[in-house]
Design a protein around this motif. Structure first.
Motif, PDB file in Angstrom:
ATOM      1  N   VAL A 113       2.104   7.357  -0.273  1.00 47.17           N
ATOM      2  CA  VAL A 113       2.132   8.772   0.124  1.00 47.17           C
ATOM      3  C   VAL A 113       3.432   9.101   0.836  1.00 47.17           C
ATOM      4  CG1 VAL A 113       1.055  10.507   1.601  1.00 47.17           C
ATOM      5  CG2 VAL A 113      -0.375   9.002   0.218  1.00 47.17           C
ATOM      6  N   GLU A 114       3.888   8.201   1.696  1.00 46.63           N
ATOM      7  CA  GLU A 114       5.157   8.432   2.381  1.00 46.63           C
ATOM      8  C   GLU A 114       6.303   8.452   1.378  1.00 46.63           C
ATOM      9  OE1 GLU A 114       7.804   9.200   5.441  1.00 46.63           O
ATOM     10  OE2 GLU A 114       5.611   9.222   5.456  1.00 46.63           O
ATOM     11  N   GLY A 115       6.235   7.569   0.382  1.00 46.55           N
ATOM     12  CA  GLY A 115       7.256   7.566  -0.665  1.00 46.55           C
ATOM     13  C   GLY A 115       7.278   8.863  -1.444  1.00 46.55           C
ATOM     14  N   LEU A 116       6.082   9.388  -1.773  1.00 54.23           N
ATOM     15  CA  LEU A 116       6.005  10.676  -2.470  1.00 54.23           C
ATOM     16  C   LEU A 116       6.575  11.794  -1.611  1.00 54.23           C
ATOM     17  CD1 LEU A 116       2.435  10.405  -4.059  1.00 54.23           C
ATOM     18  CD2 LEU A 116       4.618  10.394  -5.291  1.00 54.23           C
ATOM     19  N   ASN A 117       6.255  11.778  -0.324  1.00 57.06           N
ATOM     20  CA  ASN A 117       6.767  12.809   0.582  1.00 57.06           C
ATOM     21  C   ASN A 117       8.292  12.766   0.694  1.00 57.06           C
ATOM     22  OD1 ASN A 117       4.229  13.831   1.156  1.00 57.06           O
ATOM     23  ND2 ASN A 117       3.935  12.518   2.938  1.00 57.06           N
ATOM     24  N   ARG A 118       8.862  11.586   0.541  1.00 58.15           N
ATOM     25  CA  ARG A 118      10.314  11.434   0.616  1.00 58.15           C
ATOM     26  C   ARG A 118      10.983  11.641  -0.739  1.00 58.15           C
ATOM     27  NH1 ARG A 118      11.595   6.329   4.727  1.00 58.15           N
ATOM     28  NH2 ARG A 118      10.070   6.894   6.354  1.00 58.15           N
ATOM     29  N   GLY A 119      10.199  11.887  -1.764  1.00 60.43           N
ATOM     30  CA  GLY A 119      10.764  12.130  -3.082  1.00 60.43           C
ATOM     31  C   GLY A 119      11.244  10.882  -3.790  1.00 60.43           C
ATOM     32  N   ARG A 120      10.700   9.728  -3.444  1.00 55.08           N
ATOM     33  CA  ARG A 120      11.121   8.490  -4.094  1.00 55.08           C
ATOM     34  C   ARG A 120      10.515   8.380  -5.488  1.00 55.08           C
ATOM     35  NH1 ARG A 120      10.883   3.372  -0.078  1.00 55.08           N
ATOM     36  NH2 ARG A 120      10.559   2.430  -2.148  1.00 55.08           N
ATOM     37  N   ALA A 121      11.361   8.126  -6.456  1.00 56.75           N
ATOM     38  CA  ALA A 121      10.906   8.056  -7.845  1.00 56.75           C
ATOM     39  C   ALA A 121       9.971   6.873  -8.083  1.00 56.75           C
ATOM     40  CB  ALA A 121      12.117   7.950  -8.772  1.00 56.75           C
ATOM     41  N   ASP A 122      10.180   5.771  -7.367  1.00 57.78           N
ATOM     42  CA  ASP A 122       9.337   4.599  -7.614  1.00 57.78           C
ATOM     43  C   ASP A 122       7.918   4.792  -7.097  1.00 57.78           C
ATOM     44  OD1 ASP A 122      10.105   4.498  -4.961  1.00 57.78           O
ATOM     45  OD2 ASP A 122      10.418   2.327  -4.917  1.00 57.78           O
ATOM     46  N   PHE A 136       6.456   0.022  -6.923  1.00 57.77           N
ATOM     47  CA  PHE A 136       6.895   0.728  -5.728  1.00 57.77           C
ATOM     48  C   PHE A 136       7.149  -0.294  -4.644  1.00 57.77           C
ATOM     49  CE2 PHE A 136       5.727   2.428  -1.547  1.00 57.77           C
ATOM     50  CZ  PHE A 136       6.686   3.424  -1.414  1.00 57.77           C
ATOM     51  N   LEU A 137       8.319  -0.234  -4.025  1.00 54.07           N
ATOM     52  CA  LEU A 137       8.676  -1.189  -2.984  1.00 54.07           C
ATOM     53  C   LEU A 137       8.273  -0.627  -1.623  1.00 54.07           C
ATOM     54  CD1 LEU A 137       9.995  -3.913  -2.452  1.00 54.07           C
ATOM     55  CD2 LEU A 137      12.191  -2.741  -2.237  1.00 54.07           C
ATOM     56  N   ALA A 138       7.276  -1.252  -1.003  1.00 59.89           N
ATOM     57  CA  ALA A 138       6.757  -0.798   0.286  1.00 59.89           C
ATOM     58  C   ALA A 138       7.632  -1.350   1.407  1.00 59.89           C
ATOM     59  CB  ALA A 138       5.307  -1.251   0.458  1.00 59.89           C
ATOM     60  N   ASP A 139       8.725  -0.648   1.675  1.00 61.81           N
ATOM     61  CA  ASP A 139       9.721  -1.153   2.620  1.00 61.81           C
ATOM     62  C   ASP A 139       9.896  -0.236   3.821  1.00 61.81           C
ATOM     63  OD1 ASP A 139      10.801   0.957   1.257  1.00 61.81           O
ATOM     64  OD2 ASP A 139      12.792   0.101   1.056  1.00 61.81           O
ATOM     65  N   PRO A 169      17.625   0.802  -2.909  1.00 62.80           N
ATOM     66  CA  PRO A 169      18.722   1.152  -3.803  1.00 62.80           C
ATOM     67  C   PRO A 169      18.758   2.653  -4.061  1.00 62.80           C
ATOM     68  CG  PRO A 169      17.339  -0.602  -4.710  1.00 62.80           C
ATOM     69  CD  PRO A 169      16.607   0.001  -3.572  1.00 62.80           C
ATOM     70  N   PRO A 170      19.787   3.122  -4.765  1.00 61.76           N
ATOM     71  CA  PRO A 170      19.888   4.547  -5.074  1.00 61.76           C
ATOM     72  C   PRO A 170      18.671   5.050  -5.844  1.00 61.76           C
ATOM     73  CG  PRO A 170      21.946   3.438  -5.554  1.00 61.76           C
ATOM     74  CD  PRO A 170      20.954   2.367  -5.248  1.00 61.76           C
ATOM     75  N   SER A 171      18.420   6.374  -5.776  1.00 63.17           N
ATOM     76  CA  SER A 171      17.233   6.952  -6.395  1.00 63.17           C
ATOM     77  C   SER A 171      17.200   6.695  -7.901  1.00 63.17           C
ATOM     78  CB  SER A 171      17.183   8.452  -6.122  1.00 63.17           C
ATOM     79  OG  SER A 171      18.359   9.082  -6.602  1.00 63.17           O
ATOM     80  N   LYS A 172      18.377   6.635  -8.546  1.00 62.74           N
ATOM     81  CA  LYS A 172      18.416   6.363  -9.983  1.00 62.74           C
ATOM     82  C   LYS A 172      17.816   5.004 -10.285  1.00 62.74           C
ATOM     83  CE  LYS A 172      21.572   6.078 -13.922  1.00 62.74           C
ATOM     84  NZ  LYS A 172      22.963   6.189 -14.366  1.00 62.74           N
TER      85      LYS A 172
END
Length: 326
Positions: free
Chosen positions: A123-132, A54-57, A43-46
């Motif tokens: 870590v990949e989520g953090l690198n992509r700037g994902r808030a979750d 965190f959704l590991a998708d 879904p959107p970043s908001k």
């Protein structure tokens, strides 16, 4: 078309939060192409910001592991029930880890796959700037984890996954080793908790699972105190081979070589084998030459040297079959 996609994403978010469903990556691709209005797994970043997990998708990510568990032998090398208490101290005596198993046994080297999968996704989520990615609870599809970690996708595979989750929760760690700049002196489990949030439609196998990482592990993730593992790591079946690769990755890294005495390596590995048996197993792995990116050589003086593949000593020998656990 853009308006239709936006409406579909809005419907998704309401549906997702209401039912907590895990959506397939195929549907994610379709919605991004405007081919379906079912839902998207991302879904959107908001919306990511208001999730409590965190959704590991993601399917395109590199393997990551926290540096502390690469250094110390937290996980059992045994493939059988291991209820022995294990304590490790660094050579200078300043750092220690005490691992206390429950009646279910100590978490194993293969149980660690679950943590590597979760850490890699975070870590990949953090690198992509994902808030979750700021959440230490990770939700994943059991099938995705089994496939990624080279496990059987079967009833037995799901049963083993459940048992691994139980051991990770019940194995207690006591340490003074820093994680992400913080010092921990209390005891804690590798996982705070886990739960099945969705069952398979066809049987009782788990479909989606939530795991909550310990603060110790999550601090390492949050501070990016991690190292990248070779994609072939999950191809190693021997727990000892995996542990030796981890030590080579931590200590040798990109350097040409790194040498350690046999007894010190045995302690660093966490093996309960006799020196003679440990030496035999090292010889077998040396001949097998199956450590991705590294080779090891045991000399007559019981010195073990790890070489990076760029500077590895040439030798004869072909890959061997599975090596027994330590």
């Amino acid at each position: 078309m853009a308006e239709q996609v936006a409406l579909a994403l809005a419907r998704l978010e309401k549906s997702f939060l209401r039912r907590e469903k895990v959506i397939s990556p195929v549907e994610r691709q379709h919605i991004s192409q405007g081919k379906s209005d079912k839902c998207s797994i991302e879904p959107p970043s908001k919306s990511n910001a208001i999730r409590e997990f965190f959704l590991a998708d993601m399917f395109d990510f590199s393997l990551k592991c926290d540096s502390n568990s690469l250094q110390a032998p937290i996980f059992s090398l045994s493939t059988k029930l291991d209820t022995r208490v294990w304590e490790w101290r660094s050579k200078d005596g300043k750092s220690y880890i005490r691992v206390v198993p429950s009646v279910l046994g100590r978490a194993t080297q293969h149980d660690k796959d679950i943590l590597i999968f979760a850490i890699s996704q975070l870590v990949e989520g953090l690198n992509r700037g994902r808030a979750d990615a700021k959440n230490r609870t990770v939700r994943f599809k059991a099938h995705d984890l089994l496939v990624t970690t080279n496990r059987q996708v079967s009833g037995d595979g799901y049963r083993r996954l459940r048992e691994a989750l139980e051991r990770l929760c019940s194995t207690t760690i006591l340490t003074n080793i820093h994680a992400g700049g913080r010092r921990f002196s209390e005891g804690f489990g590798l996982l705070d908790k886990w739960r099945i949030v969705e069952q398979s439609d066809s049987d009782t196998r788990m479909a989606a699972v939530d795991i909550t990482l310990s603060e110790w592990l999550f601090s390492a993730v949050r501070s990016l105190d991690v190292l990248t593992l070779d994609p072939a790591y999950f191809q190693l079946r021997s727990p000892l081979s995996r542990r030796l690769y981890e030590i080579a990755r931590k200590q040798c890294g990109s350097k040409p070589q790194w040498t350690i005495g046999l007894e010190l390596l045995k302690a660093r590995v966490g093996s309960f084998s006799t020196p003679r048996e440990f030496r035999r197993k090292l010889r077998a792995i040396e001949i097998g030459n199956d450590l991705p990116g590294y080779q090891l050589k045991l000399d007559a003086g019981d010195k073990v040297t790890f070489y990076s593949v760029q500077t590895a000593k040439p030798r004869n020998g072909t890959k061997s079959g599975r090596i027994d656990s330590a």
